[in-house]
Structures are given as structure tokens and as C-alpha cells.
Design a protein around this motif. Sequence first.
Motif, short mmCIF file in Angstrom:
data_model
loop_
_atom_site.label_atom_id
_atom_site.label_comp_id
_atom_site.label_asym_id
_atom_site.label_seq_id
_atom_site.Cartn_x
_atom_site.Cartn_y
_atom_site.Cartn_z
N PRO A 181 40.73 49.06 29.96
CA PRO A 181 41.64 47.92 30.04
C PRO A 181 42.88 48.06 29.18
O PRO A 181 43.83 47.29 29.32
CB PRO A 181 40.77 46.73 29.58
N LYS A 182 42.91 49.09 28.29
CA LYS A 182 44.11 49.32 27.47
C LYS A 182 45.10 50.27 28.16
O LYS A 182 46.15 50.59 27.58
CB LYS A 182 43.71 49.85 26.10
N ARG A 183 44.80 50.72 29.38
CA ARG A 183 45.78 51.50 30.15
C ARG A 183 47.02 50.65 30.38
O ARG A 183 46.93 49.46 30.70
CB ARG A 183 45.20 51.88 31.51
N GLU A 184 48.18 51.27 30.28
CA GLU A 184 49.44 50.53 30.50
C GLU A 184 49.51 49.96 31.91
O GLU A 184 50.09 48.90 32.14
CB GLU A 184 50.64 51.46 30.25
N ASP A 185 48.94 50.68 32.87
CA ASP A 185 49.04 50.25 34.27
C ASP A 185 47.80 49.48 34.73
O ASP A 185 47.58 49.29 35.92
CB ASP A 185 49.27 51.45 35.19
N CYS A 186 46.97 49.04 33.77
CA CYS A 186 45.79 48.24 34.11
C CYS A 186 46.08 46.79 33.77
O CYS A 186 46.44 46.46 32.63
CB CYS A 186 44.57 48.72 33.33
N TYR A 187 45.94 45.92 34.73
CA TYR A 187 46.28 44.50 34.53
C TYR A 187 45.03 43.62 34.48
O TYR A 187 45.07 42.45 34.82
CB TYR A 187 47.24 44.04 35.62
N TYR A 188 43.93 44.21 34.05
CA TYR A 188 42.71 43.45 33.87
C TYR A 188 43.00 42.33 32.85
O TYR A 188 43.67 42.57 31.84
CB TYR A 188 41.59 44.37 33.38
N PRO A 189 42.49 41.12 33.08
CA PRO A 189 42.91 39.97 32.25
C PRO A 189 42.47 40.01 30.79
O PRO A 189 42.98 39.25 29.98
CB PRO A 189 42.25 38.76 32.96
N TYR A 190 41.53 40.88 30.44
CA TYR A 190 41.02 40.90 29.06
C TYR A 190 40.90 42.35 28.61
O TYR A 190 40.18 43.15 29.23
CB TYR A 190 39.66 40.21 28.99
#
Length: 563
Positions: A181-190
Motif C-alpha cells: 500500500p506504500k507504492r506510489e501508484d497504489c491508491y488503497y485507502p489505508y
Amino acid sequence: MRWNLKSKPKKEKVLKLQSELQVDELIATLLLQRGVENYDQAKTFFRPSLDDLHNPYLMKDMDKAVARIESAIANEENILVFGDYDVDGTTAVSLVSSYLKSYYPNVATYIPDRYDEGYGISYKGIDFAEDNEFTLIIALDCGIKSIDHVAYANAKNIDFIICDHHRPSDELPNAVAVLDPKREDCYYPYDELCGCGVGFKLVQALAEHRGQTIEDLVLYLDLVATAIAADIVPITGENRILAKFGLEVINSNPRPGIKALIQNVKKKILTITDVVFIIAPRINAAGRIKHGNEAVALLTEYDLDQAEQFASEIEQHNTDRKGLDKQITVEALAQIETNNEKENFTTVLYKENWHKGVIGIVASRLTETYYRPTIVFTKSGDKLAASARSVKDFDVYNALEACAEHLEQFGGHMYAAGMTLKEENYLVFKDAFENEVKNTISPELLIPEIAVDTEINFSDINPRFIRLLSQFEPFGPGNMTPTFLAKNIKDTGYAKTLGKDEEHLKLFVKQNNSEGFAAIAFNHGVNLEMVTNHKPFESLFCIDENEFNGKVTVQLRIKDIKN
């Protein structure tokens, strides 16, 4: 200690929340400080629900990960579940492997040897996969920077799925799927999940694909809650939900391995703090002293008698760990004195025979003593390996990044990191790290801070207030146990020191004509004179409930005292 009183929320916000919830000003203030501003948010805060967990397919590459695992199962491939040797890694491996094994047999686990292979994905682990005909490796709590390792595996026709929560570099490994989830292109909400949390989202996605519901996965939440507690991630958002329901599993129906670890604990209800200090150190001890495989064996064992045998062995490892930790801390403190480095902005130490398994704990101990960014090195093969710990609000990862030219590899978080370097680079790195911290840290960050939620009068501490306060749990980063300030309090004449070296202080305190409270002040025995003879003082404290012989009483846990 610096007393940092949090700013008060706006009066109109406090009054509005008071009215909506029918609570007193103190409770409304504490909620607003935690970002709870209306009835709906309060309902979510006080009554977390598994239904509030996010859709796992919102995480980048989750669809690819599920498709590859389902393909492996359909083609009867061998799947290797690989993870780090700490609590987060071993719980994640236990969770994902036991879930997959519940419907597919061709699954095995691999934990790298801390001393032979070091942290993260190893070439030895990939060779093991090749030798045993594994064609898919699921890496948990590691792998986000393992670009060369994944390329090595690809050349052997072994696919990788990475499940990590550490910060990525600009380049990602060439894996089938990279869940972070800390990927720049990952928009997971948490994005504050621990490694086991990311593993749980993968399991949640697999379960959804197979027509299962979240209720089918509750039995795995004791593992997730243990990892959340041990990895010191924020107890907010999804972590708060997972921690709450995981604690319920721990307290009602834990897996045999966890049951075996806690069966001699006298407390009826364990909290996150108990998980941090009772369960987590024992799971960690396996990888620190012997091998992380022992932790996975314990956590995946279904026979209680066998689990108790594993737990007994791990208990011995934990006892050994305590002895090493104490011995090395004494040696490290002596080295600081000998080198005359007490005035430095950092603590960086090295001794080649220090046990690699406990240098992280020693770094934490030294940070508590001198309160500055700390790194402890030891010899590991032909290189030096180290664990770093930081002080509140200082990002040690960024400081290491600035010194990266001297390091072989590093990874971690804001407050904890690991690294390796060549022995000839040790002194130049030590100087570079000292200069980097000296030039970037604010002087006040080198003084321990106590964040104070709000001032309180003893007359406010009543049964309803305590009942509502207990519903703020589980506590942890992002939702710490509230710390209160009380002024003009006096000991009633019962103050005395406790402990082998009289290091603790026990009191019975009153404020004006209010009801009095028993109080304990750990490591404040030196302040006995300050509180005797009914002298008034100010205090910072948390409110605890003690249970003894079936009777529950309120006790103030004093954190600091001033005249």
C-alpha cells in the motif's frame, strides 16, 4: 521530560459532539483529538465492524496475485510461502500458508536463517525453491527492494508475489504482483498495514474469489492482531478493526500455539500491551536465538500438547534472549563511556561478537537511556549488520538514505531499520550518520516528550468516565492511552519506594477534597522527597483499572512529576 499539552479543540466542536453523543466535555475533547468529529465517526470508533474493512481488490496488483495463485492451484504447482523471521513475518507466513493449506496441499513455508541468510528474500531460499520444484513464491513482510533476487528467480522460471509494507525504491521488483500500500501508484485507502496485514488482504481476496465471507477468516485474526501489536503500526483505520477482533480471538478462542504461550498468564483479558510484552517477545525469540521456523511451527500447530512442547522450547529461547540482551546492553553502555560519546547526536556502536538476534533490542534500550537515534552493529559473515532505532518524530530511514553510499543495503521504517555494510566503511558511515542527524534534527527532539491529552480534575474520574475511556481501546500509535495532567495534588502520607533498588514510587494521592486514588510511578523512586510531607505537585498519568481477588480498583500510572 518535555510536557507537550495538546491543543484544545474548538469550543463549538466540543459542544456539538457533547450534544450529539451525550458525553461530558473530557470525552468529547479526547474524541476530537483522535479525529472523531460526529456521531457516525464515533459509532465507527466505538463499534468497529468487520464490514468496514476495505475491498482487498482496491490494492494495486491484487487481481494479478489472486489469478496467479489460482492458476498455480489449477496446475498443481508447488507454492512456497516465504517470510521474515520476526513476529510480523512469521505470523504472516503462518496465516497465508495455513489458509492455503485449508484447501490445497502443495504448500510449504520458508523462513530465512537470521545468521546465514540475513533479512529478506535470499538466494539460498530461491535455490531451495528450485531444488524442490516450487514455481511460485509468495513473499511476506519483505521483498519490496529485492530486484536482483526476483530477477534471479525469474531466470529459474520461479514467479514471485511480493506482499510488503516497507517503503519501496523508485524501481520495483519484476514480480507477477507487488502488493504494497506504500507504492506510489497504489491508491488503497489505508497504507499503514503491517506485513501480516497485507497477507491478510491477500487471503481476504482469495476468500472472496472462492465465495467465502469475512466471517470465515475471523480465526486468523489472532495472528494479525499479534503482528499489529509487535510491529508498532498505528492502531487506526483497518488496523484498529483487525486488532479489536483479533484480541477477541486471543481472549476467547486462540489457536493452540498462542493458547500455549498465554496459558500461565493470570489476567483474564489481554490487551494490546499484553500482546506486545507477553506474546510478541516469545515469538521473536525463536528467530533471535534459534530459527524462525520454530515460531511458524508453533503458530500452525493444531494439537495443543504439541503446541505446549513448542511453547516450552520457545520460552527457553526467550530466557536466553533476556540474558544476552542484558549483557550486551551493559557492554554497549560501557563503550559509550569509554569512547566519550555521551554528547553526540547519535549512538553508533560495534562489537563483532554481539549476538545478531538481540542488537535491535539493545538499540531500543540505548535509545531509552540517551534518547537519540541509535545503531548497533555486529559481525555477520564478511560484513557488518545493524539495527537502528529512532526518537519520536525523527525519520531514521531518511537519515540512512542520505548515507546510502556507505551502505550495502538497508530498509525499514521511520523509527526502526536494518542495514549491512563493509567493515572498512564502518567509521566513515558512523561519521556521516552523526553529521546527517546533527544537521537535520531539531534540538527539542533529543529531549523525551510526553504528549498530554488534557488537564483533568480528580472529581471528573468517575465510573461512567472510566467505562467510556475503556471503550477507546485497543490503544496504540495513533490512539495512545490518554495521558492526563492534574495540578495541586498531594500524597496523603503513604508514599514509599518499591523495588530491589527502591527505583519505583507508590503513593495515595488526593486533589482538594476529592476522592483519593492509589498511584504507582515507575522509575520515580528518586522523587520521594518531592512528594512527602503533603507537598503539592503536578503529575502526568494514565488511568488504569486493577483487578485483585475479583475486586476492580482505579490506579493512576504516573509518568512524570513536577513541583
